[in-house]
Design an enzyme around this catalytic site. Sequence first.
Site, PDB file in Angstrom:
ATOM      1  N   CYS A   2       7.265   6.423  -3.946  1.00 57.34           N
ATOM      2  CA  CYS A   2       7.640   7.709  -3.870  1.00 57.34           C
ATOM      3  C   CYS A   2       6.709   8.688  -4.779  1.00 57.34           C
ATOM      4  CB  CYS A   2       9.159   7.821  -4.078  1.00 57.34           C
ATOM      5  SG  CYS A   2      10.134   7.624  -2.744  1.00 57.34           S
ATOM      6  N   ARG A  27       1.764   7.526  -2.524  1.00 55.20           N
ATOM      7  CA  ARG A  27       3.034   6.670  -3.007  1.00 55.20           C
ATOM      8  C   ARG A  27       3.948   6.506  -2.022  1.00 55.20           C
ATOM      9  NH1 ARG A  27       2.606   6.319  -8.876  1.00 55.20           N
ATOM     10  NH2 ARG A  27       5.101   6.115  -8.890  1.00 55.20           N
ATOM     11  N   TRP A  75       8.781   7.265   0.247  1.00 53.53           N
ATOM     12  CA  TRP A  75       8.828   5.867   0.922  1.00 53.53           C
ATOM     13  C   TRP A  75      10.341   5.147   1.031  1.00 53.53           C
ATOM     14  CZ3 TRP A  75       9.647   0.517  -0.002  1.00 53.53           C
ATOM     15  CH2 TRP A  75       9.144  -0.482   0.873  1.00 53.53           C
ATOM     16  N   ASN A  99      12.591   8.427  -7.349  1.00 51.21           N
ATOM     17  CA  ASN A  99      12.172   7.076  -6.975  1.00 51.21           C
ATOM     18  C   ASN A  99      12.669   5.791  -7.351  1.00 51.21           C
ATOM     19  OD1 ASN A  99       8.925   5.865  -8.579  1.00 51.21           O
ATOM     20  ND2 ASN A  99       9.895   5.206  -6.665  1.00 51.21           N
ATOM     21  N   GLY A 100      12.786   5.003  -6.729  1.00 54.60           N
ATOM     22  CA  GLY A 100      13.733   3.711  -6.931  1.00 54.60           C
ATOM     23  C   GLY A 100      14.959   3.551  -6.072  1.00 54.60           C
ATOM     24  N   GLU A 482      -6.924 -12.923   1.133  1.00 52.16           N
ATOM     25  CA  GLU A 482      -6.943 -11.564   0.876  1.00 52.16           C
ATOM     26  C   GLU A 482      -7.878 -10.893   2.179  1.00 52.16           C
ATOM     27  OE1 GLU A 482      -6.129  -9.329  -0.964  1.00 52.16           O
ATOM     28  OE2 GLU A 482      -7.508  -7.676  -0.886  1.00 52.16           O
ATOM     29  N   LYS A 486      -6.053  -7.817   4.347  1.00 51.91           N
ATOM     30  CA  LYS A 486      -6.939  -6.606   4.439  1.00 51.91           C
ATOM     31  C   LYS A 486      -6.539  -6.187   6.096  1.00 51.91           C
ATOM     32  CE  LYS A 486      -7.044  -5.121   1.490  1.00 51.91           C
ATOM     33  NZ  LYS A 486      -6.472  -5.617   0.244  1.00 51.91           N
ATOM     34  N   GLU A 489      -2.913  -5.354   7.140  1.00 57.37           N
ATOM     35  CA  GLU A 489      -2.389  -3.924   6.409  1.00 57.37           C
ATOM     36  C   GLU A 489      -2.911  -2.759   6.865  1.00 57.37           C
ATOM     37  OE1 GLU A 489      -2.337  -3.876   2.292  1.00 57.37           O
ATOM     38  OE2 GLU A 489      -4.378  -4.560   2.010  1.00 57.37           O
ATOM     39  N   HIS A 505      -2.336 -29.695  10.348  1.00 57.35           N
ATOM     40  CA  HIS A 505      -0.958 -30.067   9.811  1.00 57.35           C
ATOM     41  C   HIS A 505      -0.172 -28.868  10.435  1.00 57.35           C
ATOM     42  CE1 HIS A 505      -1.711 -33.091   6.885  1.00 57.35           C
ATOM     43  NE2 HIS A 505      -2.764 -32.456   6.310  1.00 57.35           N
ATOM     44  N   LYS A 604       1.147   2.863  -2.003  1.00 53.38           N
ATOM     45  CA  LYS A 604       0.643   2.361  -3.116  1.00 53.38           C
ATOM     46  C   LYS A 604       1.541   2.378  -4.367  1.00 53.38           C
ATOM     47  CE  LYS A 604      -4.091   1.855  -4.525  1.00 53.38           C
ATOM     48  NZ  LYS A 604      -4.719   0.904  -3.829  1.00 53.38           N
TER      49      LYS A 604
END
Length: 609
Positions: A2, A27, A75, A99-100, A482, A486, A489, A505, A604
């Site tokens: 946010c 954000r 968000w 925000n929160g 990673e 990438k 996302e 396995h 982000k």
Amino acid sequence: MCGIIGAVAQRDIADVLLAGLRCLEYRGYDSAGLLVVNTQGQTSLLRRVGKVSNLVDAAAQMVLSGETGIAHTRWATHGQPEEMNAHPQVSTNISVVHNGIIENHELLRKYLQGKGYVFLSETDTEVIAHLVHWEQKNGGSLLEAVQRAVPHLRGTYGMVILDSYSPGRLIAARSGSPLVIGRSIGENFIVSDPMALFPITRFFTYLEEGDIAQISCNDIIIVDQYSNCVQRREIESHLEYESCNKGTYTHYMQKEIYEQPKAIKNILTSRCTNGVVFFNELDCHAHALFEKVQHVKIVACGTSYHSGMVSRYWWESLAKISCDIEIASEFRYRQSVVRENSLFITLSQSGETADTLAALRLSKKLGYLGSLSICNVASSSLVRESDFALMTNAGIEVGVASTKSFTSQLVVLLLLVAKFCGLQDKNSSVEKYIVESLQKLPDYIDQVLLQDKLLSELSEEFADKNHVIFIGRGDHYPIAMEGALKLKEISYIHAEAYAAGELKHGPLALIDTHMPVIILAPCNTLLPKLKSNIEEVRARGGLLYIFTEAQSGFLNSERMRIIVLPHLEEVIAPIVYILPLQLLSYYVAIRKGTDLDKPRNLAKSVTVE
Ligand code: GLU
């Protein structure tokens, strides 16, 4: 998550708020809104679902007059991305951007409904608006009403409150989510990230945990959690404004991928001389403490978790210091045993990652020798609250998918390991070897970036896939993780990474003739083992994409594509191998037409847990 911006000025402020929201959009971007009020007390509220551009388009159709205002890009945590759930949330004259997460929102909702308040949204935030409104009825100033309201709130908030009956001032409160005051001439601002105010001011004051601030055009008053008036240090930011722009690149992510050689060069130039590592931020106390360290505990989330995982191999093989790494959201809620003489390390691009910050705070009660953070934002909570901090200085990263912050973290981590080798071993040969290897890194990365066209072509083979498997061994296993992160996302393709030895396995059952398997195969001591794993996949018809060096002996054949990377010093190979995976994901996302700088459901600076 946010983005918040608030302003008290002597000019119409809507355009400034909208420009700020554009900057804060990384954000959160599922809805956006603003409220402005003019000196006559006339308010305009505008909220729209979707990106900030929807709000900007709507704003262009109306007159938004007002010198005091608040704005928000959301968000969602509580309530779908719908207009009624967008912020500001309003209770008659009281408006809030937040925000929160207010964890006790259900209880407060019932309490306030009992007082006659009618709720119009599904958000947790709306309780703040009604609660402040209720407290204001008990008299006193808005600041006092907020001071009485916040002890009832459980959870996290960075919030700004506006009273439209009394324009010309804003109240901001911080607990868990960052807020920064920006001071200008005859006007003041409050914002989640100073970057949003760079066109206006460079003078910033960070609120601390529990602070409540009142800002008006010419005044800033801050009270701490004990209601004492306090002065917080103002800093002048010298960050480059240009780095907030895409320049000649199509996307921020592309720009940030290409900025990696420069970012790494910057780190090396400022931190290495003649094969020796210098961390100017670390004083003799830090060195004395480091000499005692026998164990390193790393806690991080997402991409930073992967860089921590790579470093574990370095800590143990090079510095001979035992290391374990854990996801912050897991660490903070379990009872852990602290090893003797253990250093607590946190990694975060923004330094505001809620779980990592909470883990750091918890670590202080557990008996670690000390805490060190590696971070890209010097003014962040993580840096301020750690005993020691090392900056990655990678420049602003806007793309939601981390790229340059990952490689910069890896370089700083490897330099830290080198420093420990020099400090503890009193034998600088390993330190020298690491520094000399790292000096070659920017050139290797430049060589990989030259493969841009090839990776763009290769991306065509992935665009219609639903699943991709990544495998690697040793310090390339976290690189496989990673790489998979990438891809998922930004292209929304399901991707999983496995340690190559684990395939038998279970994951081998997934292999059929449609399954692409990306293999990270540098020429190192594990290559013979990896070759056996590759044969196991090949025997089951998997589509192989092998990222390797010419010396490895792999040859292109049907169902086996070889992507040749430079021959590398083993220690820096993982840092190079992520580059082609970043580019590949980027081009797959382009082919799929996703909004890759702002992928769906993500944001982000993850300030909620
Ligand atoms: N909890 C608030 C909402 O869902 C704010 C979310 C956030 O800060 O990310 O609207």
